[in-house]
Each structure stands twice: as C-alpha cells, then as structure tokens.
Write a protein that holds these residues in place. Sequence first.
Motif, PDB file in Angstrom:
ATOM      1  N   ILE A 146       0.979  -1.126  -0.196  1.00  0.00           N
ATOM      2  CA  ILE A 146       0.064  -0.148   0.193  1.00  0.00           C
ATOM      3  C   ILE A 146       0.930   1.247  -0.138  1.00  0.00           C
ATOM      4  O   ILE A 146       0.732   2.006  -0.764  1.00  0.00           O
ATOM      5  CB  ILE A 146      -0.798   0.023   1.089  1.00  0.00           C
ATOM      6  CG1 ILE A 146      -1.844  -1.132   0.994  1.00  0.00           C
ATOM      7  CG2 ILE A 146      -1.672   1.319   1.381  1.00  0.00           C
ATOM      8  CD1 ILE A 146      -2.679  -1.318   2.195  1.00  0.00           C
ATOM      9  N   ALA A 147       1.804   1.063   0.831  1.00  0.00           N
ATOM     10  CA  ALA A 147       2.753   2.446   0.861  1.00  0.00           C
ATOM     11  C   ALA A 147       3.491   2.568  -0.576  1.00  0.00           C
ATOM     12  O   ALA A 147       3.584   3.764  -0.853  1.00  0.00           O
ATOM     13  CB  ALA A 147       3.758   2.098   1.953  1.00  0.00           C
ATOM     14  N   VAL A 169      10.623  -2.048   5.328  1.00  0.00           N
ATOM     15  CA  VAL A 169      11.271  -1.108   4.504  1.00  0.00           C
ATOM     16  C   VAL A 169      12.314  -1.792   3.513  1.00  0.00           C
ATOM     17  O   VAL A 169      12.490  -1.584   2.330  1.00  0.00           O
ATOM     18  CB  VAL A 169      11.890  -0.103   5.178  1.00  0.00           C
ATOM     19  CG1 VAL A 169      12.620   0.982   4.510  1.00  0.00           C
ATOM     20  CG2 VAL A 169      10.903   0.652   6.116  1.00  0.00           C
ATOM     21  N   GLY A 170      13.040  -2.746   3.922  1.00  0.00           N
ATOM     22  CA  GLY A 170      14.101  -3.561   3.162  1.00  0.00           C
ATOM     23  C   GLY A 170      13.230  -4.093   2.059  1.00  0.00           C
ATOM     24  O   GLY A 170      13.808  -4.263   0.783  1.00  0.00           O
ATOM     25  N   ILE A 171      12.217  -4.667   2.478  1.00  0.00           N
ATOM     26  CA  ILE A 171      11.365  -5.088   1.279  1.00  0.00           C
ATOM     27  C   ILE A 171      10.767  -4.216  -0.028  1.00  0.00           C
ATOM     28  O   ILE A 171      10.988  -4.280  -1.032  1.00  0.00           O
ATOM     29  CB  ILE A 171      10.141  -6.159   1.462  1.00  0.00           C
ATOM     30  CG1 ILE A 171      10.770  -7.242   2.489  1.00  0.00           C
ATOM     31  CG2 ILE A 171       9.216  -6.524   0.663  1.00  0.00           C
ATOM     32  CD1 ILE A 171       9.675  -8.196   3.068  1.00  0.00           C
ATOM     33  N   ASP A 174       3.991  11.966   0.695  1.00  0.00           N
ATOM     34  CA  ASP A 174       4.690  11.898   1.790  1.00  0.00           C
ATOM     35  C   ASP A 174       3.889  10.357   2.599  1.00  0.00           C
ATOM     36  O   ASP A 174       2.678  10.656   2.844  1.00  0.00           O
ATOM     37  CB  ASP A 174       4.924  12.920   2.693  1.00  0.00           C
ATOM     38  CG  ASP A 174       5.801  14.121   2.068  1.00  0.00           C
ATOM     39  OD1 ASP A 174       6.712  13.549   1.244  1.00  0.00           O
ATOM     40  OD2 ASP A 174       5.571  15.181   2.225  1.00  0.00           O
ATOM     41  N   VAL A 175       4.659   9.488   2.875  1.00  0.00           N
ATOM     42  CA  VAL A 175       4.173   8.368   3.708  1.00  0.00           C
ATOM     43  C   VAL A 175       4.990   8.033   5.071  1.00  0.00           C
ATOM     44  O   VAL A 175       6.183   8.131   5.065  1.00  0.00           O
ATOM     45  CB  VAL A 175       4.299   7.228   2.816  1.00  0.00           C
ATOM     46  CG1 VAL A 175       3.815   5.940   3.775  1.00  0.00           C
ATOM     47  CG2 VAL A 175       3.480   7.228   1.584  1.00  0.00           C
ATOM     48  N   THR A 176       4.104   7.939   6.073  1.00  0.00           N
ATOM     49  CA  THR A 176       4.738   7.422   7.487  1.00  0.00           C
ATOM     50  C   THR A 176       4.298   6.084   7.533  1.00  0.00           C
ATOM     51  O   THR A 176       3.132   5.891   7.787  1.00  0.00           O
ATOM     52  CB  THR A 176       4.383   8.526   8.665  1.00  0.00           C
ATOM     53  OG1 THR A 176       5.003   9.846   8.225  1.00  0.00           O
ATOM     54  CG2 THR A 176       4.957   7.848   9.958  1.00  0.00           C
ATOM     55  N   ILE A 177       5.053   5.093   7.834  1.00  0.00           N
ATOM     56  CA  ILE A 177       4.646   3.757   8.203  1.00  0.00           C
ATOM     57  C   ILE A 177       5.013   3.636   9.650  1.00  0.00           C
ATOM     58  O   ILE A 177       6.262   3.915  10.105  1.00  0.00           O
ATOM     59  CB  ILE A 177       5.546   2.740   7.293  1.00  0.00           C
ATOM     60  CG1 ILE A 177       5.110   2.710   6.081  1.00  0.00           C
ATOM     61  CG2 ILE A 177       5.292   1.380   8.117  1.00  0.00           C
ATOM     62  CD1 ILE A 177       5.722   1.674   4.983  1.00  0.00           C
ATOM     63  N   VAL A 178       4.250   3.085  10.643  1.00  0.00           N
ATOM     64  CA  VAL A 178       4.294   2.960  11.853  1.00  0.00           C
ATOM     65  C   VAL A 178       4.140   1.273  12.183  1.00  0.00           C
ATOM     66  O   VAL A 178       3.400   0.595  11.733  1.00  0.00           O
ATOM     67  CB  VAL A 178       3.191   3.649  12.866  1.00  0.00           C
ATOM     68  CG1 VAL A 178       3.556   3.155  13.990  1.00  0.00           C
ATOM     69  CG2 VAL A 178       3.452   5.030  12.603  1.00  0.00           C
ATOM     70  N   THR A 229       8.900   8.053   5.784  1.00  0.00           N
ATOM     71  CA  THR A 229       9.334   8.009   7.025  1.00  0.00           C
ATOM     72  C   THR A 229       8.985   6.864   8.000  1.00  0.00           C
ATOM     73  O   THR A 229       7.922   6.448   7.527  1.00  0.00           O
ATOM     74  CB  THR A 229       8.772   9.507   7.708  1.00  0.00           C
ATOM     75  OG1 THR A 229       8.986  10.663   6.873  1.00  0.00           O
ATOM     76  CG2 THR A 229       9.006   9.745   9.036  1.00  0.00           C
ATOM     77  N   THR A 230       9.625   6.481   8.859  1.00  0.00           N
ATOM     78  CA  THR A 230       9.354   5.219   9.623  1.00  0.00           C
ATOM     79  C   THR A 230       9.009   5.731  11.196  1.00  0.00           C
ATOM     80  O   THR A 230       9.791   6.620  11.416  1.00  0.00           O
ATOM     81  CB  THR A 230      10.230   4.203   9.429  1.00  0.00           C
ATOM     82  OG1 THR A 230      11.487   4.501   9.878  1.00  0.00           O
ATOM     83  CG2 THR A 230      10.227   3.660   8.018  1.00  0.00           C
ATOM     84  N   SER A 231       8.580   4.866  11.827  1.00  0.00           N
ATOM     85  CA  SER A 231       8.415   5.331  13.298  1.00  0.00           C
ATOM     86  C   SER A 231       7.527   3.991  13.997  1.00  0.00           C
ATOM     87  O   SER A 231       7.244   2.982  13.449  1.00  0.00           O
ATOM     88  CB  SER A 231       7.233   6.495  13.405  1.00  0.00           C
ATOM     89  OG  SER A 231       7.026   6.598  14.910  1.00  0.00           O
ATOM     90  N   LEU A 232       7.866   4.087  15.250  1.00  0.00           N
ATOM     91  CA  LEU A 232       7.139   3.104  16.112  1.00  0.00           C
ATOM     92  C   LEU A 232       6.166   3.751  17.118  1.00  0.00           C
ATOM     93  O   LEU A 232       5.607   2.962  17.991  1.00  0.00           O
ATOM     94  CB  LEU A 232       8.196   2.259  17.037  1.00  0.00           C
ATOM     95  CG  LEU A 232       9.436   1.514  16.356  1.00  0.00           C
ATOM     96  CD1 LEU A 232      10.557   1.287  17.387  1.00  0.00           C
ATOM     97  CD2 LEU A 232       8.884   0.561  15.657  1.00  0.00           C
ATOM     98  N   ASP A 233       5.831   4.862  16.717  1.00  0.00           N
ATOM     99  CA  ASP A 233       5.069   5.690  17.618  1.00  0.00           C
ATOM    100  C   ASP A 233       3.758   6.364  16.718  1.00  0.00           C
ATOM    101  O   ASP A 233       3.891   7.039  15.762  1.00  0.00           O
ATOM    102  CB  ASP A 233       5.715   7.021  18.098  1.00  0.00           C
ATOM    103  CG  ASP A 233       5.008   7.868  19.227  1.00  0.00           C
ATOM    104  OD1 ASP A 233       3.618   7.484  19.261  1.00  0.00           O
ATOM    105  OD2 ASP A 233       5.606   8.322  20.138  1.00  0.00           O
TER     106      ASP A 233
END
Length: 683
Positions: free
Chosen positions: A308-309, A333-335, A318-322, A362-366
Amino acid sequence: MSKVTTRREGDVLVVSLDNPPVNAFSAEVRQQMAAAIEEAGESDEIRAVVIRAEGRMFSGGADITEFNSAPVDPSLPDLIDSIETLAKPVVIALNGTALGGGCEIALGCHYRIAVPSAKIGLPEVKIGILPGAGGTQRLPRVVGVEQALPIIVTGNPISAKKAESIGLVDRVVEPEKLREEAIAFAREVAERDEHPVSSRRTDKISDTDPDVFDDFREKHARRLRGQEAPEKCIQAVKLATELPYEEGIAKEREFFIELVSGTQSKALRHVFFAERQAGKIDGLAKDVRPLPVRKVGIIGAGTMGGGIAMNFLSAGYDVTIVERKQDALDRGVGIIRKNYDATARKGRMTTEQVDAAMGHLTTSLDYRDFADCDLVIEAVFELMEIKKEVFGRLDEICKPDAIMASNTSYLDVNEIAACTSRPENVLGLHFFSPANIMRLLEVVRGDKTSPQVLVTAMDLAKKIGKVAVVSGVCHGFIGNRMLAVRQEQANAMLMEGALPDQIDRVLLEFGFPMGPFQMADLAGLDLGWKEDESDSSTIRDVLCERGRRGQKTGKGFYDYDENRRRAPSEEVNEVIRDFASRSGKEQRDISEEEIRERLLYPMVNEGALILEEGIAQRAGDIDTVWVNGYGWPPYTGGPMFWADTIGLDRILAGLERYEGTMEDREISTLLREKAAKGEGFND
C-alpha cells in the motif's frame, strides 16, 4: 468551435487537432481533417503539411462509441489514404501519446517526429479487435514483422526512443521546439523528389522468416490463450508479408468486422466502459470536492502495508509507516526497497525515481507520528478486536479532518467506525495483494461515511493508478462475498467425488489464471489456521497438520517441485476420499459442465443479491471487481456480463437444478425477474 483548424506558415499548412479530452478521431474530426488535407492539395502555394494536436496527447484513437452506429464518411481508413496519397509531404508532430487510430494516422503520414515523452501503440486488441485502419499492414512495412508483432498483438505502446530506434519515428525533439522543428522539417523534406509511402514499402517485409509467426505464438501462448483477437492480429500481419497491400487491407477490414461484431469484443468493450463508469458515484451532489491529501500514514510494514505504501510513494505522497517493533519495520522497509530496485532493473523506473520514492518515506514506532497525516490506512491482522483498538487510538491522535481507513477484506466497517467519535471520516480501502501491483481497490462506504470522504478516496485511487469500485458494507463486500460461494461449491464437490485438479482445470479452461485450490496453496493453507486449536475436523486442518501448508512449504493441495510446478498429490486425494466416505455423500463422476455451472452460477446469483441489496451500484461494478481483482477472463466481460451473454434463464435453470447444494443461500428475486423478462443485468 472547429475541432480541426488550419494555419499557413509560409509554404507549410499546419493542421491542428483539438478535440479534448483525448483528441479522438470522431466523425466530425475526420470530416474536418479531410477538408484540411483537401485544402493542402488544392493550393499551389502549399508545399508541405504538418499535422499536430493541442493538449497533452496527440490522440487516443477512434471514438469507440461509434462502433455500434451507422458509418459516417470519411472513414478513418479513407482519411489515412487521402493523407498518404497527397502529392506533398505530410509530417506528423506527436506531442504525446498516439494510440490506435492516432498511430494509424501517423503511419499514413510520410514523416514522423515526436517528443521524448510520447508513447505510440495499437491497443485495439485490448478491446477484442485489431487495428482496422491499416495498422496491421502499414506497421510491418515500416518497422518489420518482428518489431510489429508485439506492438499489434500485445497492444502495449512503445516509447518515442524505441520508436526512433526501429524506424517508426524519424526524429525526437524537445517539446518546446516541436512545432517549429516540424515546420522546418516539412520545408526540408519538401525539397526531396520522393517521400516514403508506408503502404508501398516492401524493404522491411521481403525477407520475413515464415517461422516468426509460430515462434511468436509459442512464446506468448499463455498470455493469448482463449482470445480471438490476438490470433487474428497475427494472421493479418502474416498476410502483409504474403499479399499486395490492397488485398491485405481488405482482409484486415474483414477480420475487423468479424471481431467487432463478436462476443469477445463486446465483452472487452463492456469492461472498458464499466471501469470508467465505476468511478462515478450515484446520488452525490456534483459540487462535492475531494479533501486535500498530502501525507499518508500506514499502520503495518508487512506485505500488505508495504505494498500500500508503495502506491503512494510512487505517486509522490509523503508516507509514514508505523510498526510495533523495529525489526519488523526494518524488514518491511527493506522489502519496499528491494521491490523498487527490481522494478528499476527491469527498466520500469530509473534509479533517480527509486531514490525519490524512498525519499518520501518516514518510519516510526509511535502512533503519535500520524498526528499530521491527512489519511491513515491500517493494514493489521484481520480481527475485529485489533481493528477497533487501532481505530480507538487513531481517534485520539489524528487531526479532526483526517480520513481513517481500514484495509479489511471482510469485516464490518460500520462496527469499526462506531468505535470512533467521527464515523463520517471512516471507510474501507480494500487493496488486493500484491497491493503495489494489483489494480483493484474496493472503496467501502460505511453508513455514516461522508460524501466528501468518499469522493476523496475515489480521487486518490485515480492518482495512485487504481481502478476503484464503491461497495456497501457486508461480509466480504463485493469480491470476497462472491468468492465465498464459489469456494463453498468447490469444497462440496470434493465430498461428492471430484478432486482438486479436476475442479481447478475447469476454471483454467474457462480462462482463469488459477482455480480455487491453486489459489489456496498460493495464499497459504495456514492463513488464519491455529495449530493449537486444530482438531482434524476439516481437510485443511489435516493438510496443515501434515505440514502441507501451500507453495511456501512445497506441498499443499498439490505437490510442488523446486520450480513451483504443481502436480496432483495422491496423499491429498486419499485424505479427501477419507473425508468424503465419512460424509455419507454419494460418490460419483462429476462432469466438467456440472463443475463449471456449480462454481460460476452461484457467483452470478450472489452478484444479483449484491445488486438487490444496493451493495454494488451497478452490474458493471461487479464485473470490474472480478476482472481486475480475481482473474476473471476479461474477454468474457466479468460474471454479470457473461451471465447476460449466455442468458439469465439458463443461469436460473441451473441454480434450480443444483439448489440442494447451495446450503441456505436463496435464489435472487432480481435474477428471477430479469430472467422472466428476457433481460440482462447490464440492460
């Protein structure tokens, strides 16, 4: 206002086409273009002609809405002949895409120049016909058979650079210089004594190897299987190498008329128009405008979330994946990067485009990093408790006008929306796996989804290259709801004497890329299966317990070799026979006809119920879902169009014959009514 205008630039007549949105060669355009060519021929002051177009593309080709109308002179072939036989050079300036009749017009011109971004092609095969204005006869003469066959038979366009390399385009020029370069080129060639005439050329076809046609058939056998138009295209190109142009063009016209009046072309034209109609939402005010979306949040970096991203990254959002854990985030992200790199290696993206797409990520755990997102899509595990927990958190974090979407395949979007304080901002966005490749997007409208949110979703779908279909809320929506009834029948027939390979083979012969048991192996038999709760009560339980969990383990309903080639499994067949004997069902030979009817007729019935309940807006929407998301062969038009083709009375009679196998499923009242009236779903 005239759709074709002329302007004299000294001794060059510039003919400009302006028929938005795609500059189609409608009857009016053909008449005005013919008048312009006649003007050029009658004037002693004009020494050359330039044909050009306004807008971003040269032409999308003929107006296919005229196919069912009485012919209007001049025909496109006649117009092209008048261009080709003009005693003055004609230069065509391709400012963008030239498809179908647009490409055939270009072939009729003596010289062709194009901008670097131009695409040139003959996609008629995609609507079940062949180029009917000389394309199958002129293109091989201009570029040779080996180059012409893939353009004509696959329908895929080529770039201006490729066109220049094979001799289809004479020059490639920058867009801002196209008009002046075309005029200068026209003056240059006007000094020549002779000009290339496509229909008279034989230099590129005189030494054609006769084996090239069978070699092409063999190479593309899987893609062409079951379709009439590609074979006619191959035959027409072959005739170009064997017959004089006048005889070849007569055969092309004969093939065209045969195809355009046939069922396959009608089905493919239905698919073409149904996809465009699906984007229109009934009952919405015309002044509803989409909300601005600049930043998108994705929950989950797994296969679905990552796919989807990629849709949004590739479109410049702009995309943020959590994710919950860093290792899952890094893996996801590697895939994504690996998928982009593979695309670049195939020449479909440049390294710069890959870097640009990844630069938007952009990536996050929050979850709090979703606070400034305009749209957030969850792609978490398919359990209602988890979905509701996620949406409760989003409700606290997302800005007031943010859209919150669930990628659920089955679950109740209204129940999900109800756990938020703003159900009007919630809807379903059901992507299909792999999400970065599959074209279909089911947009699930909740009872309280606002018109503006719905319009925004449809607008976004177009921007990320999806074919979107609106669905109401029910278990499985449109596609999976119909898939479920097919699977029920497949499973039931296992208990009556059929085996997986026999059932799958019937659908393969119908035109599907795979059958229900192949599909199960591909998805994984352990999808949703819990080992600690397994009780050997189903065939799937037993297969999973034995480690037969699909292609990924090398065995599922089928055995697979190292190249993933499948073979029927005697072990599985024995498991099925054991279950069948214990079921008390009579074992018998089941014919291919019965298998086909029992798999497909209940799907049509379920589609009719979906229409009755207002889950789908129109029958064409159901067809669009199945052609784009589930591999229904497009040359049959989709399940509802196919039902119209063979007759709803036949469908109804079959359903009544097998009614005892349909468990508690009712036969649609809409189906009964239309069958009684001799109508179809698409009438």
